[in-house]
Enzyme design. Structure first.
Site, PDB file in Angstrom:
ATOM      1  N   ASP A 154       0.792  -1.210   0.143  1.00  0.00           N
ATOM      2  CA  ASP A 154      -0.045  -0.039  -0.147  1.00  0.00           C
ATOM      3  C   ASP A 154       0.839   1.433  -0.235  1.00  0.00           C
ATOM      4  O   ASP A 154       1.751   1.261   1.005  1.00  0.00           O
ATOM      5  CB  ASP A 154      -0.858  -0.106   1.090  1.00  0.00           C
ATOM      6  CG  ASP A 154      -1.633   1.337   1.479  1.00  0.00           C
ATOM      7  OD1 ASP A 154      -1.718   2.119   0.280  1.00  0.00           O
ATOM      8  OD2 ASP A 154      -2.243   1.423   2.564  1.00  0.00           O
TER       9      ASP A 154
ATOM     10  N   ASN B 217      -0.317   4.385  -0.105  1.00  0.00           N
ATOM     11  CA  ASN B 217      -0.755   5.728   0.141  1.00  0.00           C
ATOM     12  C   ASN B 217      -1.508   5.537   1.258  1.00  0.00           C
ATOM     13  O   ASN B 217      -2.182   6.561   1.895  1.00  0.00           O
ATOM     14  CB  ASN B 217      -1.757   6.248  -1.061  1.00  0.00           C
ATOM     15  CG  ASN B 217      -2.889   5.447  -1.249  1.00  0.00           C
ATOM     16  OD1 ASN B 217      -3.075   4.197  -0.671  1.00  0.00           O
ATOM     17  ND2 ASN B 217      -3.923   5.866  -2.041  1.00  0.00           N
TER      18      ASN B 217
ATOM     19  N   ASP C  60      -3.962   3.924   2.637  1.00  0.00           N
ATOM     20  CA  ASP C  60      -5.374   3.627   3.061  1.00  0.00           C
ATOM     21  C   ASP C  60      -5.618   2.231   3.391  1.00  0.00           C
ATOM     22  O   ASP C  60      -6.954   1.825   3.522  1.00  0.00           O
ATOM     23  CB  ASP C  60      -6.230   4.064   1.701  1.00  0.00           C
ATOM     24  CG  ASP C  60      -5.861   3.320   0.516  1.00  0.00           C
ATOM     25  OD1 ASP C  60      -5.107   2.180   0.516  1.00  0.00           O
ATOM     26  OD2 ASP C  60      -6.405   3.487  -0.559  1.00  0.00           O
TER      27      ASP C  60
ATOM     28  N   ASP D  10      -1.968  -1.171  -3.762  1.00  0.00           N
ATOM     29  CA  ASP D  10      -2.084  -0.402  -5.065  1.00  0.00           C
ATOM     30  C   ASP D  10      -1.180  -0.676  -6.116  1.00  0.00           C
ATOM     31  O   ASP D  10      -0.217  -1.215  -5.901  1.00  0.00           O
ATOM     32  CB  ASP D  10      -2.489   1.204  -4.871  1.00  0.00           C
ATOM     33  CG  ASP D  10      -1.379   1.471  -3.581  1.00  0.00           C
ATOM     34  OD1 ASP D  10      -0.244   1.356  -3.846  1.00  0.00           O
ATOM     35  OD2 ASP D  10      -1.686   2.285  -2.790  1.00  0.00           O
TER      36      ASP D  10
ATOM     37  N   ASP E 286      -6.036 -10.230 -14.784  1.00  0.00           N
ATOM     38  CA  ASP E 286      -7.328 -11.423 -14.687  1.00  0.00           C
ATOM     39  C   ASP E 286      -8.157 -10.953 -15.645  1.00  0.00           C
ATOM     40  O   ASP E 286      -8.875 -10.060 -15.796  1.00  0.00           O
ATOM     41  CB  ASP E 286      -7.714 -11.501 -13.176  1.00  0.00           C
ATOM     42  CG  ASP E 286      -7.764 -12.692 -12.551  1.00  0.00           C
ATOM     43  OD1 ASP E 286      -8.334 -13.446 -13.110  1.00  0.00           O
ATOM     44  OD2 ASP E 286      -6.979 -12.902 -11.704  1.00  0.00           O
TER      45      ASP E 286
ATOM     46  N   ASP F  65     -10.141 -16.459 -15.624  1.00  0.00           N
ATOM     47  CA  ASP F  65     -10.953 -16.872 -14.439  1.00  0.00           C
ATOM     48  C   ASP F  65     -12.076 -17.923 -14.909  1.00  0.00           C
ATOM     49  O   ASP F  65     -12.839 -17.712 -15.756  1.00  0.00           O
ATOM     50  CB  ASP F  65     -11.299 -15.691 -13.763  1.00  0.00           C
ATOM     51  CG  ASP F  65     -12.051 -15.905 -12.584  1.00  0.00           C
ATOM     52  OD1 ASP F  65     -11.310 -16.010 -11.542  1.00  0.00           O
ATOM     53  OD2 ASP F  65     -13.179 -15.749 -12.401  1.00  0.00           O
TER      54      ASP F  65
ATOM     55  N   GLU G 268      -7.491 -20.821 -15.807  1.00  0.00           N
ATOM     56  CA  GLU G 268      -7.991 -21.615 -14.487  1.00  0.00           C
ATOM     57  C   GLU G 268      -9.064 -22.371 -14.983  1.00  0.00           C
ATOM     58  O   GLU G 268     -10.402 -22.333 -15.021  1.00  0.00           O
ATOM     59  CB  GLU G 268      -8.643 -20.468 -13.502  1.00  0.00           C
ATOM     60  CG  GLU G 268      -8.908 -21.278 -12.132  1.00  0.00           C
ATOM     61  CD  GLU G 268      -9.952 -20.493 -11.388  1.00  0.00           C
ATOM     62  OE1 GLU G 268     -10.057 -20.697 -10.154  1.00  0.00           O
ATOM     63  OE2 GLU G 268     -10.830 -19.629 -12.061  1.00  0.00           O
TER      64      GLU G 268
ATOM     65  N   HIS H 180      -4.447 -17.222  -4.219  1.00  0.00           N
ATOM     66  CA  HIS H 180      -5.551 -16.543  -3.496  1.00  0.00           C
ATOM     67  C   HIS H 180      -6.656 -17.215  -3.178  1.00  0.00           C
ATOM     68  O   HIS H 180      -7.635 -16.698  -2.337  1.00  0.00           O
ATOM     69  CB  HIS H 180      -5.829 -15.303  -4.299  1.00  0.00           C
ATOM     70  CG  HIS H 180      -6.651 -15.336  -5.586  1.00  0.00           C
ATOM     71  ND1 HIS H 180      -6.043 -16.047  -6.500  1.00  0.00           N
ATOM     72  CD2 HIS H 180      -8.144 -15.320  -5.661  1.00  0.00           C
ATOM     73  CE1 HIS H 180      -7.080 -16.207  -7.432  1.00  0.00           C
ATOM     74  NE2 HIS H 180      -8.427 -15.791  -7.079  1.00  0.00           N
ATOM     75  N   ASP H 181      -6.871 -18.524  -3.707  1.00  0.00           N
ATOM     76  CA  ASP H 181      -8.100 -19.086  -3.481  1.00  0.00           C
ATOM     77  C   ASP H 181      -7.927 -20.429  -2.335  1.00  0.00           C
ATOM     78  O   ASP H 181      -8.647 -21.176  -2.160  1.00  0.00           O
ATOM     79  CB  ASP H 181      -8.684 -19.590  -4.479  1.00  0.00           C
ATOM     80  CG  ASP H 181      -9.316 -18.777  -5.501  1.00  0.00           C
ATOM     81  OD1 ASP H 181      -9.909 -17.765  -4.857  1.00  0.00           O
ATOM     82  OD2 ASP H 181      -9.383 -19.168  -6.826  1.00  0.00           O
TER      83      ASP H 181
HETATM   84  C1  GLC Z   1     -11.988 -17.868  -9.726  1.00  0.00           C
HETATM   85  C2  GLC Z   1     -11.242 -16.839  -8.911  1.00  0.00           C
HETATM   86  C3  GLC Z   1     -11.858 -16.817  -7.205  1.00  0.00           C
HETATM   87  C4  GLC Z   1     -13.289 -16.258  -7.797  1.00  0.00           C
HETATM   88  C5  GLC Z   1     -14.216 -16.967  -8.748  1.00  0.00           C
HETATM   89  C6  GLC Z   1     -15.227 -16.261  -9.061  1.00  0.00           C
HETATM   90  O1  GLC Z   1     -12.158 -19.069  -9.181  1.00  0.00           O
HETATM   91  O2  GLC Z   1     -10.128 -17.387  -8.519  1.00  0.00           O
HETATM   92  O3  GLC Z   1     -11.301 -15.976  -6.463  1.00  0.00           O
HETATM   93  O4  GLC Z   1     -14.016 -16.194  -6.366  1.00  0.00           O
HETATM   94  O5  GLC Z   1     -13.194 -17.356  -9.910  1.00  0.00           O
HETATM   95  O6  GLC Z   1     -14.778 -15.221  -9.932  1.00  0.00           O
END
Ligand code: GLC
Length: 555
Positions: free
Chosen positions: A21, A23, A25, A29, A98, A200, A257, A329-330
Site C-alpha cells: 500500500d 498511500n 489507505d 495499489d 485477470d 478466470d 483456470e 489467492h483461493d
Molecule cells: C476464480 C477466482 C476466485 C473467484 C471466482 C469467481 O475461481 O480465482 O477468486 O472467486 O473465480 O470469479
C-alpha cells in the site's frame, strides 16, 4: 510440443489488495506494485499475474467487475497501470491481468440496463427466466452457497442466473454480442501493452441448456454445478473463438483456470495452438474434496501429493506445458497445507519448494510464498472476510459441527489465509501499509518477513532465489525446462523423487517426513546442485536424507 518464449520463465502472482500500500489507505495499489518491481526482478521472476484491479463493489474481492475498461480508484488509475506495464517492460518483465468474463458485477451497466429493460438488448446479456410458481428453472447450487437463481431486481416475475455470488450475474456466452464485447476488451488491453491474461473460472461459460435438475447432493436439495459442467458440451467453440478473435493477433500469453477438463480435451486446451498457452495443475488442490463441503474434506498426505503431481505429469506428457503452484489467492498457504501439522519448518518449507518447482512446467509463486508465509490462526468467524469461507462455516454448522469444529475446518481451508497482507518487514502492519490494513496481518510477521530474509543466505527467500537461478542457469535450463520427468521409487512412503532427463540427468529427491531415510542412487552423483542442508550424505551410492531434506543432484 512447440517451444515458446515463456517456457523457461518464472511467474509470480500478485493479489493487489494485499501486496503493498503506497498511500496509507490500508489497501495495496498499483504504485505499490511499481515500487516493488525491483524486489521481484532481483528475486528472478519474469511474468507477473495481477489479480483483478478493475472497478468493483468487491463482493468477491474484485472478481465482480463493474467496468472492464478502468482501474478501481483504490488501486490507482489507468495511467498507473500503463506505467506499471512500461516499468515492467523496462525490466524485461511481463504483466498479465485477470480476465473475468464468466460473469460481471450486478453493478456493471449491462446488468443495470438488463434490469431496466429485461426484454431489451441487455436482457439477453444474462440468463434471465420467468418465475413460475415456486419452481426454479433448475436445482444447481451456486459455488458460494444457495440456489443459482435470484429474483431480478425490480422484476419479481423474473430471475437471473449466477453460478458464483448473487452479485456476480453470469454473462450469456450463447449471445454473440456478449462474445464481441469480450474480444473487444481483450484487444483493448493487449493494445495497451499487456502481455496476456490469467483466465478466470472459464469452464463455466458453457451451460447445459435447456436447464434441468441433477441429483441433489446435500439436504438443501441442490446439486453441485460440477454435474452440469460434466454434461455440458461445446465449451471449445467459445474458447477457440476467444483465442482467434482475442489472443491470437497479439500472441498473448494465457493461463487458464480450468477445472473439470476431460482427458481427451487436453490437446485442445493446451496443445500446440490450444485455447490457452498453459493452465494450472489443480490435481493436488482438488484432492480430497467432498460434495458435502469443506467439513467433509479429506486432508492430503505427502503420498497423495506425490501421486497427484505424478498423475498430472503423466497425463500431460508432451502435449503441453502445465503451470505448477502450491498456493494462490483461493487456497490456504501451501506450507500449512501440504506439510503435515506440526512439521512446518524451514527445512520442510524448502523441501516443498524444491518438489513443486522442479516439476515440468511453468512455476508460479504466490506473493509471500517465497518467504514461507503461513496460514492465519483465526479465532472467530468475525475475522473472516471471504464469502466462500463464511458460506462453508454455515454449511459445517448446519451439518452438525460445533462452532469450534467449524472454525477449525474453515481455518485450514479459508481463502483468507492467502489474502492477509504481504509481510515486508517487522515494522507496524508488517510494512504493508501505514494505515489500517483491510484484512488483519498475520501476527507472525516479526519472524516471517522479506527484510529479515533478504540478506540471510540460509533463508527460504534466498533458497527460492537459488531455485530460480538454477532454472535459468544455461548449463541446466534445457534439462529443467524440457527434460522428461520420470518418477523414482514411486511407491516409497513419504519420499518424493523424480528424474529430469534431457541433456543432463538430474535427480530431485525430498524426504517428506521428519524421520530420515536412505535411498539407493541409480548412478554416481556428479554434483549436488541444491540442498536444504549444508551437506549431502552419500556413501556407496546410498543417499541418506535427513528430516525433510531435499536435494537436486546431477548424476
Ligand atoms: C476464480 C477466482 C476466485 C473467484 C471466482 C469467481 O475461481 O480465482 O477468486 O472467486 O473465480 O470469479
Amino acid at each position: 510440443m512447440e517451444r515458446k518464449w515463456w517456457h523457461d520463465k518464472v511467474a509470480y502472482q500478485i493479489y493487489p489488495k494485499s501486496f503493498f500500500d503506497s498511500n496509507g489507505d490500508g489497501i495495496g495499489d498499483i504504485p505499490g506494485i511499481i515500487q516493488k518491481l525491483d524486489y521481484l526482478k532481483d528475486l528472478g521472476v519474469d511474468i507477473l499475474w495481477i489479480s483483478p484491479c478493475y472497478p468493483s463493489p468487491f463482493a468477491d474481492q474484485g472478481y465482480d467487475i463493474s467496468d472492464y475498461y478502468d482501474i478501481h480508484p483504490a488501486f490507482g488509475t489507468l495511467k498507473d497501470m500503463d506505467r506499471l506495464i512500461e516499468e515492467a517492460r523496462k525490466r524485461e518483465m511481463y504483466i498479465l491481468l485477470d480476465l473475468v468474463v464468466n460473469h460481471c458485477s450486478d453493478e456493471h451497466e449491462w446488468f443495470q440496463k438488463a434490469c431496466a429493460d429485461p426484454n431489451g438488448k441487455y436482457g439477453n446479456f444474462f440468463y434471465i427466466e420467468n418465475r413460475k410458481d415456486d419452481k426454479l428453472p433448475c436445482n444447481w447450487r451456486s459455488y458460494f452457497g444457495g440456489s443459482v437463481w435470484e429474483p431480478l431486481p425490480g422484476h419479481p416475475d423474473k430471475q437471473y442466473l449466477h453460478l458464483f455470488h448473487k452479485k456476480q450475474p453470469d454473462l450469456n456466452w450463447e449471445n454473440p454480442e456478449v462474445r464481441e464485447e469480450v474480444y473487444k476488451n481483450i484487444n483493448w488491453w493487449l493494445d495497451r501493452g499487456l502481455r496476456g491474461f490469467r483466465i478466470d473460472a472459464i469452464i463455466n461459460i458453457k451451460k447445459k441448456l435447456p436447464y434441468k435438475d441433477y441429483p441433489a447432493d446435500r439436504p438443501d436439495g441442490l446439486s453441485c454445478v460440477d454435474h452440469m459442467l460434466a454434461d455440458a458440451q461445446g465449451v471449445g467453440e467459445f474458447l477457440g473463438e476467444m483465442r482467434d478473435r482475442g489472443f491470437a493477433s497479439h500472441e498473448a500469453f494465457t493461463v487458464g483456470e480450468v477445472f473439470n477438463e476431460k482427458d481427451e480435451e487436453l490437446p485442445d486446451f493446451i496443445g500446440d495452438n490450444g485455447y490457452f498457452s498453459t493452465m494450472f495443475d489443480f490435481a493436488p488442490v482438488v484432492f480430497g474434496g467432498s460434495s458435502k463441503g469443506w467439513y467433509d474434506r479429506k486432508r492430503i498426505t505427502p503420498d497423495d501429493y506425490k501421486r497427484c503431481c505424478f498423475h498430472s505429469q503423466k497425463r500431460i506428457g508432451d502435449i503441453g506445458f502445465l503451470s505448477n503452484i502450491i498456493e494462490n489467492h483461493d487456497e490456504p498457504r501451501g506450507v500449512s497445507y501440504y506439510i503435515p501439522d506440526g512439521e512446518t519448518s524451514l527445512h520442510s518449507k524448502k523441501m516443498l519448494a524444491v518438489m513443486y518447482f522442479m516439476l515440468k512446467g511453468l512455476p508460479f509463486i504466490y506473493q509471500g510464498q517465497e518467504i514461507g508465509m503461513e496460514n492465519m490462526k483465526f479465532s472467530s468467524i468475525d475475522q473472516i472476510d471471504d464469502i466462500s469461507t463464511i458460506d462453508e462455516y454455515h454449511v459445517a454448522r448446519n451439518a452438525g459441527c460445533t462452532k469450534e469444529e467449524a472454525l477449525k475446518c474453515i481455518s485450514l481451508y479459508s481463502r483468507d489465509n492467502a489474502r492477509t497482507p504481504m509481510q515486508w518487514d517487522s515494522s507496524e502492519n508488517a510494512g504493508f501499509s501505514s494505515g489500517k490494513p483491510w484484512l488483519n496481518v498475520n501476527p507472525n510477521y516479526n519472524n516471517i518477513n522479506v527484510k529479515k530474509q533478504w540478506n540471510d543466505p540460509d533463508s527460504l527467500l534466498s533458497f527460492y532465489k537459488e531455485l530460480i537461478a538454477l532454472r535459468k542457469n544455461p548449463l541446466y535450463r534445457e534439462t529443467i525446462v524440457y527434460g522428461d520427468l520420470i518418477p523414482y521409487l514411486e511407491d516409497r512412503h513419504n519420499l518424493m523423487a523424480y528424474f529430469r532427463k534431457g541433456e543432463r540427468t538430474l535427480l530431485v529427491a525430498g524426504n517428506f517426513q521428519k524421520k530420515s531415510q536412505d535411498i539407493q542412487l541409480p548412478q554416481k552423483c556428479q554434483k549436488v546442485l541444491l540442498n536444504n542442508y549444508p551437506n549431502a550424505d552419500i556413501t556407496d551410492r546410498v543417499l541418506h536424507l535427513k528430516d525433510y531434506q531435499a536435494v537436486i543432484l546431477e548424476l
